[in-house]
Design an enzyme around this catalytic site. Sequence first.
Site, PDB file in Angstrom:
ATOM      1  N   SER A  52      12.367   9.530  22.532  1.00 32.29           N
ATOM      2  CA  SER A  52      12.366   9.626  21.078  1.00 32.29           C
ATOM      3  C   SER A  52      12.224   8.239  20.440  1.00 32.29           C
ATOM      4  O   SER A  52      11.251   7.547  20.696  1.00 32.29           O
ATOM      5  CB  SER A  52      13.638  10.347  20.611  1.00 32.29           C
ATOM      6  N   ASP A 190      10.904  16.651  21.422  1.00 33.99           N
ATOM      7  CA  ASP A 190      11.685  15.457  21.750  1.00 33.99           C
ATOM      8  C   ASP A 190      12.294  15.542  23.152  1.00 33.99           C
ATOM      9  O   ASP A 190      12.947  16.525  23.504  1.00 33.99           O
ATOM     10  CB  ASP A 190      12.794  15.338  20.708  1.00 33.99           C
TER      11      ASP A 190
END
Length: 356
Positions: A52, A190
């Site tokens: 991320s 993610d």
Amino acid sequence: MTGPLRILSIDGGGIRGLIPALVLDRLEKQLAGQVGDGARLSDYFHLFAGTSTGGLISLALTSPKGVAATELADLYVEDGPKIFDRGLLDAIGNLGGLTGPLYSAKPLEDVLRQRLGESRLSDAKRDLLVTAYDMTERKPFFFKRWRALESEDHDYSIVEAGLATSAAPTYFPSHSLTVPGDAEPHALVDGGVFADDPTIAAIAEALGRSSDEPAGLTPHDLFVVSLGTSRYVPHYRQRDVSRWGKIRWVVLGGDEPPLISAILNGSADGTDYWAHMLLNHQTGDPPPTAAALGHGPRYFRLQVDIPTEVAMDDASERVLERTLPDAAKSLIDERGEDLKAIVNELASLGPIPPGP
């Protein structure tokens, strides 16, 4: 290869990525003060791993554009308010994130193209391991530089890797990725859903190499620096938790509901322990205390606890100018000796020659 394989690993955490950005800035400046001006962290680590926001930092540091650590903070201070900006009509339209993502990915995409350019994974200056999760195949997905060098089919753009690793559920839409051989695009989200701290993934990749150099490594052939994005850990009483249902666990749990917080913090704590046992622990020694984890000599974990919750999308002036910089300063002050040990190790090993 002479000396250990050096890995830099950075957690997910949205806007809280400003903390490792500032720590890396200090680390690079200390390194430059020891070996000479112009020293870049990208010259001193073989492998950059990120999830991320940590994936964005890893992509930036290894970008052909040559992003210095001192420039990383701009990604958060200057671009954060644009990335985490949703108009009133958007908020009303998806009921505040209940019926759709909170944010469009377009501002993030624009920032990545401006900051990192149009290069591809094969153009990265160092090896990369950037995590995502494939909701179509229901399995982890990794963007890897060495895989891109082997096959054009895996040579995705760094913007695409950045959008995929940052597609946090409920915050951003899943990223559509075309996978060779499949008729339908895959939905990537993610990588924090399985590896908010990608350190173990990076260690496994390094140890699993059997052909590409360096191959045949053992845990003691690694030197790993892992950076967290802060941790806020509220404490709950059994008599309260025992009565919670879906609403309290998820819906009314604040910016980071207890269920999400428990999953992310528990995963990161487990990774910290496993990495320490693999790289630092000596056979026959007693089990380490929590305070003893991540202080070297082969594995360093730099994480800071914060007294108040900071949502991953809180790009307010207060957070960007005070809360997160204060947390970064606290971490730098508390771990000054470890930072010095990391710099000394990197300086003694020297820069890594340019490679393919």
